[in-house]
Write an enzyme that holds these catalytic residues in place. Sequence first.
Site, PDB file in Angstrom:
ATOM      1  N   HIS A  13      77.621 -53.109 -33.226  1.00 27.22           N
ATOM      2  CA  HIS A  13      76.460 -53.452 -32.509  1.00 27.22           C
ATOM      3  C   HIS A  13      76.349 -55.165 -32.612  1.00 27.22           C
ATOM      4  CE1 HIS A  13      72.026 -53.763 -32.023  1.00 27.22           C
ATOM      5  NE2 HIS A  13      71.594 -52.987 -32.902  1.00 27.22           N
ATOM      6  N   ARG A  29      63.667 -53.020 -32.142  1.00 27.11           N
ATOM      7  CA  ARG A  29      63.856 -54.454 -32.112  1.00 27.11           C
ATOM      8  C   ARG A  29      64.735 -54.862 -31.213  1.00 27.11           C
ATOM      9  NH1 ARG A  29      62.157 -53.057 -36.876  1.00 27.11           N
ATOM     10  NH2 ARG A  29      63.322 -51.260 -36.266  1.00 27.11           N
ATOM     11  N   THR A  30      65.894 -53.971 -30.755  1.00 28.03           N
ATOM     12  CA  THR A  30      66.686 -54.426 -30.034  1.00 28.03           C
ATOM     13  C   THR A  30      66.213 -54.305 -28.494  1.00 28.03           C
ATOM     14  OG1 THR A  30      68.620 -53.453 -31.541  1.00 28.03           O
ATOM     15  CG2 THR A  30      69.257 -53.911 -29.283  1.00 28.03           C
ATOM     16  N   LYS A  68      69.383 -34.302 -16.062  1.00 28.59           N
ATOM     17  CA  LYS A  68      69.646 -33.495 -15.048  1.00 28.59           C
ATOM     18  C   LYS A  68      71.218 -33.228 -15.065  1.00 28.59           C
ATOM     19  CE  LYS A  68      66.193 -35.343 -12.024  1.00 28.59           C
ATOM     20  NZ  LYS A  68      66.032 -36.138 -11.040  1.00 28.59           N
ATOM     21  N   ARG A  72      72.377 -48.880 -25.052  1.00 29.24           N
ATOM     22  CA  ARG A  72      72.636 -48.203 -26.281  1.00 29.24           C
ATOM     23  C   ARG A  72      72.884 -46.868 -25.954  1.00 29.24           C
ATOM     24  NH1 ARG A  72      68.710 -48.942 -31.706  1.00 29.24           N
ATOM     25  NH2 ARG A  72      69.746 -50.927 -31.428  1.00 29.24           N
TER      26      ARG A  72
HETATM   27  N1   CP Z   1      68.311 -53.474 -35.709  1.00 23.89           N
HETATM   28  C1   CP Z   1      68.086 -52.656 -34.724  1.00 23.89           C
HETATM   29  O1   CP Z   1      69.043 -52.296 -34.106  1.00 23.89           O
HETATM   30  O2   CP Z   1      66.892 -52.108 -34.701  1.00 23.89           O
HETATM   31  P1   CP Z   1      66.522 -51.068 -33.640  1.00 23.89           P
HETATM   32  O3   CP Z   1      67.032 -49.918 -33.922  1.00 23.89           O
HETATM   33  O4   CP Z   1      65.070 -50.962 -33.762  1.00 23.89           O
HETATM   34  O5   CP Z   1      66.670 -51.418 -32.210  1.00 23.89           O
END
Ligand code: CP
Length: 306
Positions: free
Chosen positions: A130, A52-53, A81, A102
């Site tokens: 998050h 999703r993100t 590397k 991320r």
């Molecule tokens: N909600 C969320 O962070 O989903 P993903 O891990 O799929 O990005």
Amino acid sequence: MARNLLDIVDLSVEEIDQLIAVAEDIIEHPAKYQDACAHKQLATLFFEPSTRTRLSFESAMLGLGGSVLGFSEANSSSTAKGETVGDTVHTVGCYADIIAMRHPKEGAPFAAAQFCDVPIINAGDGGHNHPTQTLTDLLTIHREKGRLDNFTIGFCGDLKFGRTVHSLVNALSRYENINFVLISPEELKLPRYVKEEALKSKGIPYSQTTDLESVIPQLDILYMTRVQKERFFNEEDYLRLKDSYILTPEKLVNAKADLSILHPLPRVNEIAVAVDKDPRAAYWRQVKNGKFIRMALILKLLGIEV
Ligand code: CP
């Protein structure tokens, strides 16, 4: 100096409310925004898996007329590397106008932000924060309830490692008259630092329980979460705790008629698929909202007004 979003408290309540208003305008009038980021590039640097993100960030930038580049796993970059996160971000800052990152290590996006001049967005750092999921959650609550104050919200599941919970508790602690109900096994309680910073220091009342069914009738919002397998130190503990809560239609019999059920997803077992048909299940609408609030955020951090 670029404006980053590393923690939800980097945004004032007024700024969050403005982002929600812009996201709702984008939902109503998408064509107005379709060229807003023409010739701008978003880089998505994902050192940890995501559906999703990452894809909502990419869809958001494409919906604004911009383009995207990046990688979806560390092994396909020069990290494999031995390149440092700082050097990777320094490099990508030479190619892109804005970066969503991320990383499995808590604080990595904060460190990375020291190495480049373009805005950095924390798209999830380990078991810490998050913030863009929180913006998604706030937009969803606003659309489902019509307000961001005066309700009782239950957080259920892995409140220890669930970074979306930490950020959302922090965000909601700045709105009026929110009653927090924390539902988890003993081992997965909300970390003390989150309780101290977001709740205790502001005198905000909260309750803690291990029993979901006993508190369901009082909730306006139920925020379910997955037990975060990837953060456990041993598999035995994960296997013992993973099915602590499974929401089924039967467990919703005593819930309010206007309950909103949220989940940041992915889900594993914690919400039975049969619940998806219940109109109170808001988590698929929440997924859609993630794109629009990220469009609003990209515009804000790039300083683009439509
Ligand atoms: N909600 C969320 O962070 O989903 P993903 O891990 O799929 O990005």
